[in-house]
Structure formats: C-alpha cells, structure tokens
Design a protein around this motif. Structure first.
Motif, short mmCIF file in Angstrom:
data_model
loop_
_atom_site.label_atom_id
_atom_site.label_comp_id
_atom_site.label_asym_id
_atom_site.label_seq_id
_atom_site.Cartn_x
_atom_site.Cartn_y
_atom_site.Cartn_z
N VAL A 177 0.86 -1.18 0.00
CA VAL A 177 0.00 0.00 0.00
C VAL A 177 0.90 1.23 0.00
CG1 VAL A 177 -1.76 1.30 1.26
CG2 VAL A 177 -1.82 -1.21 1.25
N THR A 178 0.63 2.18 -0.88
CA THR A 178 1.48 3.37 -0.95
C THR A 178 1.41 4.14 0.36
OG1 THR A 178 -0.27 4.79 -1.84
CG2 THR A 178 1.08 3.57 -3.43
N LYS A 179 2.53 4.79 0.70
CA LYS A 179 2.59 5.48 1.99
C LYS A 179 1.65 6.68 2.05
CE LYS A 179 5.35 2.51 3.62
NZ LYS A 179 5.26 1.65 2.41
N GLU A 180 1.35 7.31 0.92
CA GLU A 180 0.35 8.39 0.95
C GLU A 180 -0.98 7.86 1.47
OE1 GLU A 180 2.36 9.27 -3.15
OE2 GLU A 180 2.13 7.53 -1.84
N VAL A 181 -1.36 6.67 1.01
CA VAL A 181 -2.61 6.05 1.46
C VAL A 181 -2.51 5.65 2.93
CG1 VAL A 181 -4.17 4.08 1.15
CG2 VAL A 181 -3.24 5.27 -0.85
N VAL A 182 -1.36 5.10 3.32
CA VAL A 182 -1.16 4.72 4.72
C VAL A 182 -1.33 5.94 5.63
CG1 VAL A 182 0.53 3.93 6.43
CG2 VAL A 182 0.35 2.76 4.22
N TYR A 183 -0.66 7.04 5.28
CA TYR A 183 -0.75 8.23 6.13
C TYR A 183 -2.15 8.84 6.11
CZ TYR A 183 4.30 8.24 6.84
OH TYR A 183 5.58 7.91 7.21
N ASP A 184 -2.80 8.78 4.97
CA ASP A 184 -4.17 9.29 4.89
C ASP A 184 -5.08 8.50 5.82
OD1 ASP A 184 -6.07 11.12 3.60
OD2 ASP A 184 -6.94 9.30 2.78
N ASN A 185 -4.91 7.18 5.84
CA ASN A 185 -5.72 6.34 6.72
C ASN A 185 -5.37 6.57 8.19
OD1 ASN A 185 -7.29 5.03 4.75
ND2 ASN A 185 -5.67 3.55 4.33
#
Length: 223
Positions: free
Chosen positions: A55-63
C-alpha cells in the motif's frame, strides 16, 4: 546458467524490519504532535495499513490521519518518509556475501523490484547495489510491474540471456515465482518458513533464507 535475478524487498532486505525502525524514528521526530497517541497503537496501525509494503505510503498516512484525527498533514509525514526511510534499511544476513560470491563467478546479476522509483533507488543507493547488478529495473520507472510477463522479458532482454539460462529469486508467490515461471525462468522461492500453497505452479526450489538460496545455487553450479 548465465544469470540470476533477485527481487529486493523481503528477498535481499527486510521491509518489515526497515519499517519498524523507521516508525520508531518518525514517531519520536514528531513526538510533540503525536504524544497523545500511544506508540504501540501508532506502530500496529501503521504496519497493518502498510500491508507488507503493498500500500502506498500516501494512502497509509491518509488512513492514519483518519483513524487518529492527526494535526500533522499527510504531506508533511509523507515527505519526511521519502527523506528518511532509506536510512533504516535492513539487509538480510548473507545478502552482500552472496552477491560478492556470484560476481566472483562472473554470473550476470539482475535486480527486479516493484515500487516507486525514488524510494527503491534510495534503498539501492544506500546499499551500493549498483556495484553488484548488471541491470536494475524498478516497476514505476518502466510502467509495468510484476507479475506482468513483460517486465520479466525486459530484464532478460537487458541481461541478454534466455529464460532457460536464468534463475529468479523472490519471496512473493504470485508477483515473483508464478510471474517468472510464466516466461520460463527457473525460480527459488524465499519462503521465510511459509508453506507453498499453489500446487500447479511449484517453484523449482524453496529456501527459507539466503543461506538456503546460496546452498541451492552452489549445488546447481557444482561449486
């Protein structure tokens, strides 16, 4: 056999260990703005959302931002990740020694990894892997990712070898092993003590770790 191609994450380096080390560093760096979140909650959610790097880290941080209602922006956390993640790289035992041995025997070496160009290049540069590998392909840089057969054909073409003259070493059953087998490359699956569950697409060999990979290669070449 003329060439060996390696996957990167969870084959030559431990993504999990690198991630755990970085999470600790980043939490402490932003402690004044994260201190209301228990570290174990932050770490466990980060690792779960990361899904072994898929999972891309942008998505990780968004979550993470949605879960914990963060005051820090996703952009700030992600930029901090890009600038620092590679400093926490964690090669598996025997990785460098094995690559030195293979170069000594004049085998062509390839590195084939899925992921973002900047992030993967930072890892490769930290390890000085450009000194070991004749060809390196990062999926984002070519617009194709494993298990697409075209990316395996691409590394074969750049190494100038036929599938029958190549061994591929990787940890992911589909992206690495089944993908490589589709184009006729022999495969070594890095199992990390997992059980192979795809009977019709068995790897040629199974190794728990890089010591096992080395034993297989030495036996195959009668070294």
């Amino acid at each position: 056999m003329k060439a060996i191609v390696f996957d990167l994450d969870e084959t030559l380096i431990s993504h999990r260990k690198q991630l755990e080390n970085f999470i600790d560093f980043q939490y402490n760096h932003f402690y004044n703005r994260l201190k209301l979140i228990p570290f174990e909650d932050w770490k466990n959610n980060f690792i779960k959302l990361d899904n072994n790097g898929y999972v891309t880290k942008e998505v990780v941080y968004d979550n993470l931002s949605n879960i914990f209602k963060l005051e820090i922006s996703v952009t700030e956390l992600y930029q901090h990740f890009l600038q620092n993640f590679h400093f926490y790289i964690s090669p598996y035992k025997r990785a460098n020694e094995l690559l030195h041995i293979l170069k000594k025997y004049n085998l062509k070496l390839g590195l084939l990894t899925n992921g973002g160009t900047l992030i993967q290049n930072n890892k490769i540069n930290m390890l000085k892997y450009e000194n070991f590998f004749d060809e390196i392909i990062i999926s984002e840089s070519v617009g194709i990712e494993k298990p697409d057969p075209r990316i395996f054909d691409m590394i074969l073409g750049r190494l100038k070898v036929e599938p029958k003259d190549c061994i591929y070493v990787g940890d992911h059953p589909f992206n690495d092993i089944i993908g490589a087998k589709e184009v006729g490359i022999k495969t070594i699956w890095m199992s990390h003590n997992r059980k192979w569950e795809h009977e019709n697409n068995n790897p040629n060999w199974i190794a728990n770790d890089l010591y096992g990979v080395e034993e297989i290669i030495m036996s195959e070449f009668n070294w």
